[in-house]
Design an enzyme around this catalytic site. Structure first.
Site, PDB file in Angstrom:
ATOM      1  N   THR A 144       0.837  -1.204   0.000  1.00  0.00           N
ATOM      2  CA  THR A 144       0.000   0.000   0.000  1.00  0.00           C
ATOM      3  C   THR A 144       0.869   1.249   0.000  1.00  0.00           C
ATOM      4  OG1 THR A 144      -1.339   1.368   1.485  1.00  0.00           O
ATOM      5  CG2 THR A 144      -0.347  -0.545   2.462  1.00  0.00           C
ATOM      6  N   SER A 179      -0.968   3.621  10.670  1.00  0.00           N
ATOM      7  CA  SER A 179      -1.853   2.693  11.399  1.00  0.00           C
ATOM      8  C   SER A 179      -1.104   1.377  11.561  1.00  0.00           C
ATOM      9  CB  SER A 179      -3.147   2.435  10.621  1.00  0.00           C
ATOM     10  OG  SER A 179      -2.918   1.509   9.566  1.00  0.00           O
ATOM     11  N   TYR A 181      -2.274  -1.537  10.705  1.00  0.00           N
ATOM     12  CA  TYR A 181      -2.448  -2.278   9.436  1.00  0.00           C
ATOM     13  C   TYR A 181      -1.340  -1.890   8.451  1.00  0.00           C
ATOM     14  CZ  TYR A 181      -3.741  -2.236   4.530  1.00  0.00           C
ATOM     15  OH  TYR A 181      -3.672  -2.301   3.165  1.00  0.00           O
ATOM     16  N   HIS A 182      -1.148  -0.581   8.255  1.00  0.00           N
ATOM     17  CA  HIS A 182      -0.136  -0.157   7.279  1.00  0.00           C
ATOM     18  C   HIS A 182       1.264  -0.590   7.722  1.00  0.00           C
ATOM     19  CE1 HIS A 182      -3.464   2.639   6.094  1.00  0.00           C
ATOM     20  NE2 HIS A 182      -3.020   2.321   4.901  1.00  0.00           N
ATOM     21  N   LYS A 185       2.054  -3.967   6.563  1.00  0.00           N
ATOM     22  CA  LYS A 185       2.431  -4.018   5.140  1.00  0.00           C
ATOM     23  C   LYS A 185       3.922  -3.685   4.980  1.00  0.00           C
ATOM     24  CE  LYS A 185      -0.819  -4.531   2.476  1.00  0.00           C
ATOM     25  NZ  LYS A 185      -1.557  -5.769   2.072  1.00  0.00           N
TER      26      LYS A 185
HETATM   27  N1  LIG Z   1      -8.947  -1.984  -1.588  1.00  0.00           N
HETATM   28  C1  LIG Z   1      -8.040  -1.033  -1.495  1.00  0.00           C
HETATM   29  O1  LIG Z   1      -8.333   0.157  -1.657  1.00  0.00           O
HETATM   30  C2  LIG Z   1      -6.594  -1.387  -1.228  1.00  0.00           C
HETATM   31  C3  LIG Z   1      -5.629  -0.376  -1.293  1.00  0.00           C
HETATM   32  C4  LIG Z   1      -4.300  -0.696  -1.069  1.00  0.00           C
HETATM   33  C5  LIG Z   1      -3.946  -2.000  -0.771  1.00  0.00           C
HETATM   34  N2  LIG Z   1      -4.893  -2.960  -0.711  1.00  0.00           N
HETATM   35  C6  LIG Z   1      -4.485  -4.340  -0.404  1.00  0.00           C
HETATM   36  O2  LIG Z   1      -5.055  -5.223  -1.342  1.00  0.00           O
HETATM   37  C7  LIG Z   1      -5.402  -6.453  -0.713  1.00  0.00           C
HETATM   38  C8  LIG Z   1      -6.856  -6.769  -0.969  1.00  0.00           C
HETATM   39  O3  LIG Z   1      -7.663  -5.724  -0.455  1.00  0.00           O
HETATM   40  P1  LIG Z   1      -9.244  -5.764  -0.554  1.00  0.00           P
HETATM   41  O4  LIG Z   1      -9.727  -4.382  -0.501  1.00  0.00           O
HETATM   42  O5  LIG Z   1      -9.639  -6.651  -1.672  1.00  0.00           O
HETATM   43  O6  LIG Z   1      -9.598  -6.447   0.830  1.00  0.00           O
HETATM   44  P2  LIG Z   1     -10.668  -7.598   1.139  1.00  0.00           P
HETATM   45  O7  LIG Z   1     -10.720  -7.712   2.623  1.00  0.00           O
HETATM   46  O8  LIG Z   1     -11.939  -7.357   0.423  1.00  0.00           O
HETATM   47  O9  LIG Z   1      -9.965  -8.871   0.519  1.00  0.00           O
HETATM   48  C9  LIG Z   1      -9.001  -9.613   1.198  1.00  0.00           C
HETATM   49  C10 LIG Z   1      -9.471 -11.047   1.189  1.00  0.00           C
HETATM   50  O10 LIG Z   1      -8.470 -11.851   1.791  1.00  0.00           O
HETATM   51  C11 LIG Z   1      -9.098 -12.787   2.635  1.00  0.00           C
HETATM   52  N3  LIG Z   1      -8.138 -13.170   3.665  1.00  0.00           N
HETATM   53  C12 LIG Z   1      -7.583 -12.401   4.623  1.00  0.00           C
HETATM   54  N4  LIG Z   1      -6.748 -13.133   5.383  1.00  0.00           N
HETATM   55  C13 LIG Z   1      -6.782 -14.391   4.880  1.00  0.00           C
HETATM   56  C14 LIG Z   1      -6.142 -15.586   5.237  1.00  0.00           C
HETATM   57  N5  LIG Z   1      -5.344 -15.670   6.298  1.00  0.00           N
HETATM   58  N6  LIG Z   1      -6.388 -16.700   4.491  1.00  0.00           N
HETATM   59  C15 LIG Z   1      -7.211 -16.645   3.413  1.00  0.00           C
HETATM   60  N7  LIG Z   1      -7.864 -15.525   3.043  1.00  0.00           N
HETATM   61  C16 LIG Z   1      -7.646 -14.408   3.766  1.00  0.00           C
HETATM   62  C17 LIG Z   1     -10.308 -12.067   3.193  1.00  0.00           C
HETATM   63  O11 LIG Z   1     -11.302 -12.954   3.654  1.00  0.00           O
HETATM   64  C18 LIG Z   1     -10.754 -11.241   2.000  1.00  0.00           C
HETATM   65  O12 LIG Z   1     -11.722 -11.905   1.221  1.00  0.00           O
HETATM   66  C19 LIG Z   1      -5.060  -6.297   0.757  1.00  0.00           C
HETATM   67  O13 LIG Z   1      -3.816  -6.901   1.000  1.00  0.00           O
HETATM   68  C20 LIG Z   1      -4.966  -4.798   0.953  1.00  0.00           C
HETATM   69  O14 LIG Z   1      -4.043  -4.502   1.964  1.00  0.00           O
HETATM   70  C21 LIG Z   1      -6.226  -2.690  -0.920  1.00  0.00           C
END
Ligand SMILES: NC(=O)c1ccc[n+]([C@@H]2O[C@H](COP(=O)([O-])OP(=O)(O)OC[C@H]3O[C@@H](n4cnc5c(N)ncnc54)[C@H](O)[C@@H]3O)[C@@H](O)[C@H]2O)c1
Length: 382
Positions: A144, A179, A181-182, A185
């Site tokens: 991120t 945070s 969370y960040h 990452k």
């Molecule tokens: N959506 C955004 O704006 C955004 C921005 C920057 C980074 N990201 C990164 O992209 C990735 C996906 O984000 P998202 O928005 O789709 O989130 P999301 O929560 O919708 O998707 C993540 C998925 O991973 C699954 N998951 C989490 N831990 C798990 C585990 N231990 N085993 C199996 N499945 C697991 C969750 O159930 C979920 O379905 C994340 O790593 C997030 O940090 C997202």
């Protein structure tokens, strides 16, 4: 290619799995429903109902003729992940499987522990799955832009050349997250860099900004294939919160001064970026970092864009500032490089009125399910 999409039930994972299957790749979507469970625990359910992963995959297959294999498993448990890597021997892994909410990670000790354990163990296990079962596999990891924080200097694309006392070297760009969370990452990136150096792995770390959008070619075939849409203060992003507030007829709530600047991108561009990374793999022993966003915007600018789009859709919208529940700079310098993906061929879809009006219309179809109280901050940084 044989590709595992980890977090394949998620906002980004599900459209990615469909897009890659559509291209003719062999795709496995793996998830343990962590997101759905945490959303239920925190009263943060998505606005639209999303069928479970098996049902979505069956529906997608019946409409497209393309198969997505489903695995319900926990990436943070190596006993569950290892056999799947041994069976699939993936050529690429797209690693989305993390707890992605900053407010959730700041809620309590338990939420911090869940976030840290889940994210770090998942990443360590993915690394070991590759080392043990498919060492040439290209790991495409979602990082991120929040890893960099908001430094008072330009943000480079992952790396910085430093000259110190007459000597020079290249380092990961300094990172200071806002945070827990960040921060997980950042720790992921450090783990990946360690194993790239020591074991010669091939890794692309995509430093992504906040993503918005519901439309993708595959998702638009049927409402039941839509990505999840969260609009609450814990799992919803600022764009989703503003769109829902506009439809609900309540003011758009800007945290503090609203000068918080981030790099945003359309969901369609996340799909493009991941595919570009996939089609342009890195050599063994390389950690490539790409900044993944298409335009920098302040929160106030986003509120203004939503207000204007809502006006076009016949909705009158007010914007109001509320005390900021987060500890963050509300006015700051921000200039982040993002050339790498454009050089690979990214064609950006920007946050136009048309895009926002389309999202407002999709949200309005479900206006009866909106609970406007969920949008206001429930988690404070301290
Ligand atoms: N959506 C955004 O704006 C955004 C921005 C920057 C980074 N990201 C990164 O992209 C990735 C996906 O984000 P998202 O928005 O789709 O989130 P999301 O929560 O919708 O998707 C993540 C998925 O991973 C699954 N998951 C989490 N831990 C798990 C585990 N231990 N085993 C199996 N499945 C697991 C969750 O159930 C979920 O379905 C994340 O790593 C997030 O940090 C997202």
């Amino acid at each position: 290619m044989r590709i595992i999409v980890l977090g394949g039930d998620g906002y980004l994972g599900w459209p990615t799995a469909m897009a890659l299957a559509h291209r003719g790749h062999e795709v496995w979507a793996l998830d343990n429903y962590l997101r759905r469970n945490l959303a239920r625990e925190t009263c943060s359910e998505a606005l639209m109902q999303n069928p479970n992963l098996h049902d979505r995959a069956d529906l997608f297959a019946s409409l497209s003729g393309r198969k997505i294999e489903v695995e319900i498993a926990d990436c943070a448990d190596y006993r569950q992940l290892s056999p799947i890597f041994a069976k699939v021997r993936p050529e690429a892994v797209i690693h989305y499987a993390e707890q992605p909410s900053a407010p959730y990670s700041m809620m309590s000790f338990d939420a911090a522990r869940v976030t840290l354990n889940n994210n770090l163990n998942a990443t360590l296990n993915v690394i070991w799955g590759v080392v043990q079962h498919s060492p040439a596999c290209h790991i495409i990891k979602l990082g991120t832009m929040g890893e960099y924080g908001t430094p008072n200097i330009d943000i480079e694309e992952g790396w910085i050349d430093i000259e110190h006392k007459g000597r020079k070297d290249r380092f990961l760009f300094p990172r200071q997250a806002g945070s827990l969370y960040h921060t997980t990452k950042i720790l992921d990136t450090d783990l990946l860099w360690f194993y790239v150096r020591l074991y010669g792995l091939r890794v692309t770390d995509l430093m992504q900004g906040p993503v918005y959008g519901l439309a993708t070619e595959a998702a638009d075939q049927d409402d039941r294939l839509a990505p999840n849409f969260h609009y609450d203060d814990i799992f919803g992003t600022v764009v989703n919160r503003f769109l829902v507030q506009a439809v609900a007829g309540v003011p758009l709530t800007v945290y503090g001064k609203g000068g918080q600047t981030r790099g945003y991108l359309n969901l369609k561009d996340t799909l493009q970026c991941v595919e570009l990374a996939l089609n342009n793999p890195v050599e063994a022993g390389v950690l490539r970092v790409l900044n993944q966003f298409t335009e920098q915007l302040t929160v106030t600018e986003i509120a203004e864009k939503v207000r204007r789009a809502a006006g076009q859709a016949g909705l009158e919208v007010k914007v109001e500032s509320i005390p900021n529940p987060r500890k963050e700079k509300e006015e700051h310098y921000y200039n982040a490089k993002h050339h790498g993906l454009v050089e690979l061929g990214l064609k950006p879809h920007l946050m136009t009125d048309e895009v926002l009006v389309d999202m407002l219309e999709r949200v309005a179809k479900h206006s009866g399910q909106i609970d406007a109280r969920k949008v206001l901050p429930r988690v404070r940084w301290n």
